[in-house]
Design a protein around this motif. Structure first.
Motif, PDB file in Angstrom:
ATOM      1  N   THR A 691       0.810  -1.217   0.000  1.00 50.07           N
ATOM      2  CA  THR A 691       0.000   0.000   0.000  1.00 50.07           C
ATOM      3  C   THR A 691       0.838   1.260   0.000  1.00 50.07           C
ATOM      4  N   VAL A 692       2.132   1.080   0.219  1.00 51.93           N
ATOM      5  CA  VAL A 692       3.025   2.246   0.180  1.00 51.93           C
ATOM      6  C   VAL A 692       3.763   2.240  -1.155  1.00 51.93           C
ATOM      7  N   LEU A 693       4.575   3.273  -1.394  1.00 53.94           N
ATOM      8  CA  LEU A 693       5.337   3.368  -2.656  1.00 53.94           C
ATOM      9  C   LEU A 693       6.225   2.159  -2.809  1.00 53.94           C
ATOM     10  N   LYS A 694       6.296   1.642  -3.987  1.00 50.75           N
ATOM     11  CA  LYS A 694       7.158   0.516  -4.274  1.00 50.75           C
ATOM     12  C   LYS A 694       8.513   1.042  -4.733  1.00 50.75           C
ATOM     13  N   ASP A 697       8.656   2.717  -8.083  1.00 52.77           N
ATOM     14  CA  ASP A 697       7.824   3.883  -8.386  1.00 52.77           C
ATOM     15  C   ASP A 697       8.687   5.059  -8.836  1.00 52.77           C
ATOM     16  N   TYR A 698       9.811   5.300  -8.262  1.00 59.21           N
ATOM     17  CA  TYR A 698      10.666   6.447  -8.606  1.00 59.21           C
ATOM     18  C   TYR A 698      12.133   6.067  -8.689  1.00 59.21           C
ATOM     19  N   THR A 749       9.916  -4.646  -7.320  1.00 61.92           N
ATOM     20  CA  THR A 749       9.033  -3.823  -6.474  1.00 61.92           C
ATOM     21  C   THR A 749       9.345  -4.015  -4.973  1.00 61.92           C
TER      22      THR A 749
END
Length: 777
Positions: A691-694, A697-698, A749
């Motif tokens: 549920t948090v940034l993987k 993601d960036y 991820t």
């Protein structure tokens, strides 16, 4: 007064003689004839003689009972105021009055003859007192209280000494009592004294009440006779306790002294028995009578024997004796006389011995005669005999404690000869056991024992002494599970020649109980759980018997720190609310179990205890519900519960602060266990949830950048990757994947670290770290 001085006495004699001459001469012929005829008989009798000191110096006899004076029976050779009669031959010794160195003569009552013995000695005169002792020693005393002995062969007097405390007086006399005590009267008041011839001292007995006592003599064995010297002459008896005179009679005849050969004989009796006294049989006594003298004992001689309770008369015989029985008083008489030193023919007394005589009987025989007996200590003789009972076998039966169903019990049988005579013939002991008991073994030293069905028989034929017991018989019996709660076992003895059969059995009531030896054991499947885990306790209830147990209750309430989860009993039921496990029955040799699952809610040591609190049967080695840990009906199990592990994470990034695209960031995750127990099989995931940034993601994950710094933890770790947000962990990072620059993978991820081993809760082994590198896009 009749005598003021010797010269006056001599001057008055002719006048008095003249006044009495005719009367004396008239009586002489008759008196001498009568006297001489009786003299031979009087020589060894109790005759009391009195004399008149005036011419013709007549001698009379005195009746002690009436005081009557006889006609003259003889005459003395001269005037005398002192006479004594010798017991050995009956001779009367007398001394001359008022003359220095006076004569000593004898008068023989048997012949009437007077004979001169000799003279007293120079300067010796006036003997108012003369007496023989029992040994035949002649004592004399003058008017100055000087005591002498007089030689009966020569008449010579030898001074013994002056008697203190005795008044000097010409009045009075002295006489030896049969017991050897010398009594004397003296003084104007004629008091009575005793004289100790050894210490030469006199002791006052008391005043007689008379004023002119001149003569004393012991008559009829122990009676002290006295006569006054003033007409009318009082004949009295004197009390040996206080001296007081008791009048017998008053006589007109002038008297002066008394002489008597008091006859006394020491009759002794001896009673013996060599018989064994046995109830129901006869026993024999032997009774012997002896005259120890010094004189012959006149008849009748009487022996009396009052039979005590338990003895009854059968017969009494003895040569010369006539015996009879009246209500248990046996009387035997002999006409006598019995000479000095003679033992009479024995009396044989046969009695029947009854039960009332047991355990011992004392029988006493007494002897008496008509002659004074001066020794009373040997007039009776007693025999104490143990009284035995006939052979009488008795049996005693006993046991120790209660009998328990399903086990064995033991009886002890002891045969005793309670009688007084040894046993003969075969002795038999019989014991028929009650229902519920069966013979197992029967033994006893010297006994021959056997069992047939419920009956045990033991025999022997050796003699058994009175009061002794045979070796005991030990009878071991088996107690059935169905035996009654109380049984009575009776043993009996017979034979042995006994006559009393009323006491030949003995009964022994016995209490029979059940007994169940219950014990508990308790175990736990995990003695070292972690708080929050479940543990299983197993309680085992065992019955070692010998009988089954019923209505058993076991208390097993969980202590604080344990929370009930479930219970599984193999028998009975468990109530979690009360913690009681109820078992309706448990057979001998069987066991049952109870499993209790509990949640460990606290940390530290927690002990769970179970104990038997109830049972219908007694337990031989335990008491239900007494909280005694030493007994086998109580058991405990403990767990040492630890706090769970607590693994904390600290995540950091380097370099810190704001960074530009293309910069590499190193992420480090430090872990440490600060809980109460080691941590094992724990997993780290970064990021921890989807549920948090993987990571992708960036950033792009740098392939091969994972570093594990496990230090001294001893852990091993496996690293896995996911490209689908942690749904699966089979992805393998690849350079340039997902359009990332070379060396990076844009598809990663999540990264997961799975640790094996145990992470200690104690530094320095409780911490480590892992890291990876990612580039900012």
């Amino acid at each position: 007064m009749r005598r003021a001085s010797a010269p006056l006495l001599r001057e008055r004699l002719p006048a008095r003689f003249t006044a009495r001459a005719c009367a004396a001469l008239r009586a002489c012929a008759v008196a001498l004839a009568v006297g001489l005829a009786a003299q031979a008989a009087r020589a060894a009798d109790n005759t009391v003689y009195a004399n008149d000191y005036q011419s013709p110096f007549a001698v009379y006899t005195v009746d002690p009972a009436t005081g009557a004076i006889s006609a003259p029976v003889g005459n003395l050779s001269f005037s005398s105021i002192a006479m004594a009669r010798r017991a050995s031959d009956g001779l009367v010794f007398y001394t001359e009055y008022g003359v220095t160195n006076g004569r000593v003569n004898t008068w023989n009552p048997a012949t009437g003859a007077n004979a001169n013995v000799g003279r007293l000695g120079t300067n010796i005169r006036n003997f108012p007192r003369l007496a023989f002792n029992a040994a035949g020693v002649l004592y004399g005393m003058d008017d100055q209280s000087r005591l002498y002995t007089v030689n009966t062969a020569s008449g010579a007097a030898t001074l013994v000494g002056t008697v203190a405390n005795l008044p000097a007086s010409i009045r009075g006399d002295m006489a030896f009592a049969p017991n050897g005590t010398l009594y004397a009267t003296a003084g104007d008041n004629s008091s009575l004294y005793t004289i100790n011839t050894g210490t030469l001292t006199a002791a006052l007995v008391g005043a007689t009440g008379q004023t002119n006592i001149a003569g004393n003599a012991f008559v009829n064995g122990g009676l002290l006779l006295a006569v006054e010297s003033v007409s009318p002459d009082d004949v009295t008896t004197l009390s040996l306790s206080n001296g007081a005179a008791s009048l017998v009679s008053s006589q007109a005849t002038d008297l002066y002294d008394l002489a008597a050969m008091t006859k006394f004989a020491d009759l002794s009796i001896s009673k013996t028995s060599s018989s064994t006294f046995v109830v129901g049989s006869n026993a024999v006594y032997t009774i012997s009578v002896t005259n120890n003298g010094p004189h012959s004992a006149s008849g009748p001689i009487t022996v009396k024997d009052t039979l005590p309770a338990g003895l009854s008369y059968v017969s009494a015989t003895g040569t010369g004796w006539t015996c009879s029985n009246a209500s248990g008083v046996v009387t035997c008489t002999s006409a006598g006389p019995v000479a000095n030193g003679v033992t009479m023919n024995a009396i044989t007394l046969t009695v029947a011995v009854g039960a009332a005589a047991a355990p011992s009987v004392t029988n006493t025989a007494t002897v008496s005669g008509t002659t004074f007996d001066h020794v009373s200590t040997n007039d009776s003789s007693s025999v104490t005999k143990a009284v035995l009972t006939p052979t009488d076998l008795t049996i005693a039966k006993s046991h120790n404690g209660n009998f328990t169903r399903g086990t064995t019990g033991s009886y002890t049988l002891t045969v005793t000869n309670s009688g007084g005579v040894a046993s003969s013939g075969t002795v038999t002991v019989t014991d028929t056991l009650p229902a519920g008991l069966t013979p197992s073994t029967q033994t006893g030293t010297g006994w021959s024992c056997s069992a047939s069905g419920q009956t045990v028989t033991c025999t022997r034929a050796d003699a058994l002494a009175a009061g002794a017991s045979y070796p005991a018989i030990t009878l071991v019996v088996s107690v059935s599970q169905t035996a009654a709660s109380s049984v009575t076992n009776t043993g009996a003895v017979s034979g042995g020649g006994q006559s009393n059969t009323s006491n030949d059995s003995s009964s022994d009531p016995t209490t029979v109980v059940s007994s169940s030896d219950l014990s508990l054991t308790k175990t736990v499947n995990n003695p070292n759980p972690v708080q929050g885990q479940n543990v299983t306790f197993t309680v085992t209830l065992a019955n070692a018997g010998p009988t089954g147990a019923t209505n058993v209750a076991v208390a097993d309430a969980l202590p604080a720190g344990l929370t009930f989860v479930s219970a599984t009993p193999s028998a009975g039921s468990y109530a979690s609310g009360t913690g009681v496990w109820s078992v309706a029955s448990l057979a001998s040799g069987a066991n049952a179990t109870l499993q209790i699952v509990a949640l460990v809610a606290n940390t530290g040591t927690i002990t769970n205890t179970a104990q038997v609190t109830a049972s219908d049967q007694p337990d031989p080695d335990s008491t239900p519900n007494n909280n005694n840990a030493a007994e086998d009906d109580q058991a405990s199990a403990s767990v040492g519960a630890a706090a769970p592990p607590s693994v904390g994470l600290v995540k950091s990034v380097s370099p810190a602060g704001t960074q530009s695209p293309g910069a590499q960031l190193t992420y480090t995750i430090a872990f440490s266990n600060t809980g109460g127990s080691p941590a094992s099989a724990f997993v780290l995931t970064d990021p921890d949830t989807a549920t948090v940034l993987k990571i992708n993601d960036y950033m792009d994950f740098k392939v091969g950048s994972v570093t594990n710094n496990l230090g001294t933890t001893g852990l091993a770790v496996a690293v896995a990757y996911s490209n689908d947000g942690g749904a699966t962990w089979t992805y393998t990072p690849a350079s340039g994947a997902g359009g990332a620059p070379a060396g990076y993978d844009r598809n990663v991820t999540h990264v997961r670290w799975s640790f094996t081993g145990s992470l200690s809760q104690t530094a320095p082994n409780n911490s480590g770290s892992v890291s990876f590198i990612a580039r900012i896009r």
